[in-house]
Design a protein around this motif. Structure first.
Motif: not given
Ligand code: PHE
Length: 379
Positions: A201-203, A225-227, A239-241, A279-284
């Protein structure tokens, strides 16, 4: 016609005395009457009519042959009169039976179609909230109480929002067909425009920051969705929140305090939280948050049995989180998100996994098979 009756047969007449003739005609008439009363349908009528009036061998013909023809000369007149009267009676009765059979048929149909308006109405079950939706609503509710609003975004997403603006490098494995479901026939498009089923749901973080200026506090529930081949813990749709808070001076301390509060509101005030580097590319920096196992109370055992949900560790991984990477803010800088001025935290959790833990469900597939026997348990 009823077959349990001994059917009337026309006897031969030898005695033409008045007494004998009267008695024979009484027998015939009473047979005629009683057979007529059980004619209730068109088919029964036809059998009845043929039995009494068939030209060749009907009872009316038989009395002519057996009673009138052999009558001695002196009895002929009376016998002739009697046979005529009886024939008339037979014709009348057959006609009456015809009317009765019609009425009988429609009476039968009426009886079959009868509606008892005094019966209570048919109750339609109103259904129950799906356990995953219920869990998502509960989570959203906790954050609403903290002043968060709800954002939503499309499930068919572009590479740009799902990956590029979230700081995924061009060759990140998530961009591979192995992991992500892409729409077919897009080879001519540039990478950022290619459509895919969003993998998280990050987009919607980017989409919302494009629309709303900071400060921002949002939660984003939705399908992703994931393969992955389906098994007890994986489903190609789940589902995510997501959560995102952006303001001046947001710190990792805010992230920890907010999420710790949310977990206590969701799982009970005695749960503890723990953060582990990730690690996630969008958080640090990025972290995984663990909550103390609310099944075994963190002990790792249930009586003498090992606790399965936490794999005896006493901790359950519940979400990914971190401070928004400045590279992400660069993509929405034009709308007030200058990484030098604002900071923020984000988190994302799997709603299905939380529902599984909350309700003690042992197979994620049960959520999506639509079997009412499963779903009724949540009614
Ligand atoms: N989008 C990440 C995932 O699907 C979860 C995430 C969301 C992590 C926001 C950091 C910040 O795994």
């Amino acid at each position: 016609m009823r077959h349990d009756l001994v059917m009337y047969t026309v006897p031969k007449l030898t005695d033409y005395s008045a007494a004998s003739i009267n008695s024979e005609s009484r027998d015939l008439l009473s047979a005629l009457e009683s057979e007529a009363t059980v004619v209730n349908s068109e088919n029964e009528y036809k059998v009845f009519r043929d039995r009494w009036l068939a030209r060749k061998d009907g009872i009316a013909t038989q009395i002519n042959d057996l009673w009138l023809k052999p009558a001695p000369k002196e009895a002929k007149r009376d016998a002739g009169q009697l046979v005529n009267e009886l024939k008339k009676k037979i014709e009348e009765t057959v006609e009456r039976a015809l009317q009765h059979s019609k009425g009988g048929a429609s009476a039968l149909r009426l009886a079959a179609e009868r509606v008892d308006i005094t019966l209570p109405g048919v109750r339609r079950p109103i259904g129950a909230e799906h356990p995953v939706i219920k869990t998502m609503n509960e989570i959203v509710h906790v954050f609403r109480n903290l002043g968060y609003s709800v954002s939503e975004g499309p499930e068919v997403e572009t590479d740009y929002y799902n990956f590029e603006a979230l700081n995924f490098p061009p060759n990140h494995p998530a961009r591979d067909m192995q992991d992500t479901l892409f729409l077919a026939g897009q080879d001519k498009k540039g990478q950022r425009d290619r459509l895919l089923l969003r993998t998280h749901t990050s987009p919607v973080q980017i989409r919302t920051m494009e629309l709303l200026k900071p400060p921002l506090r949002i939660v984003i529930p939705g399908k992703v969705y994931r393969n992955d081949p389906p098994d007890a813990s994986h489903s190609p749709m789940f589902h995510q929140i997501e959560g995102l808070a952006v303001d001046t001076n947001i710190t990792f301390g805010d992230l920890k305090g907010t999420l710790d509060h949310a977990m206590k509101a969701l799982f009970g005030s005695s749960v503890k939280t723990q953060f582990r580097p990730s690690f996630f590319p969008f958080t640090e920096p990025s972290a995984e948050m663990m909550v103390s196992c609310f099944i075994c109370g963190g002990s790792g055992t249930r009586g003498t049995e090992p606790c399965r949900p936490c794999k005896t560790t006493g901790w359950i991984e519940i979400l990914g989180c971190g401070m928004v990477d400045p590279n992400v803010f660069e993509f929405v800088k034009h709308n007030g998100y200058d990484p030098k001025k604002v900071s923020g935290f984000a988190f994302g959790m799997g709603a299905d996994r939380i529902a599984i833990l909350k309700y003690g469900v042992d197979d994620i597939q049960l959520f999506f098979q639509g079997d009412v026997r499963f779903l009724q348990q949540f009614g």
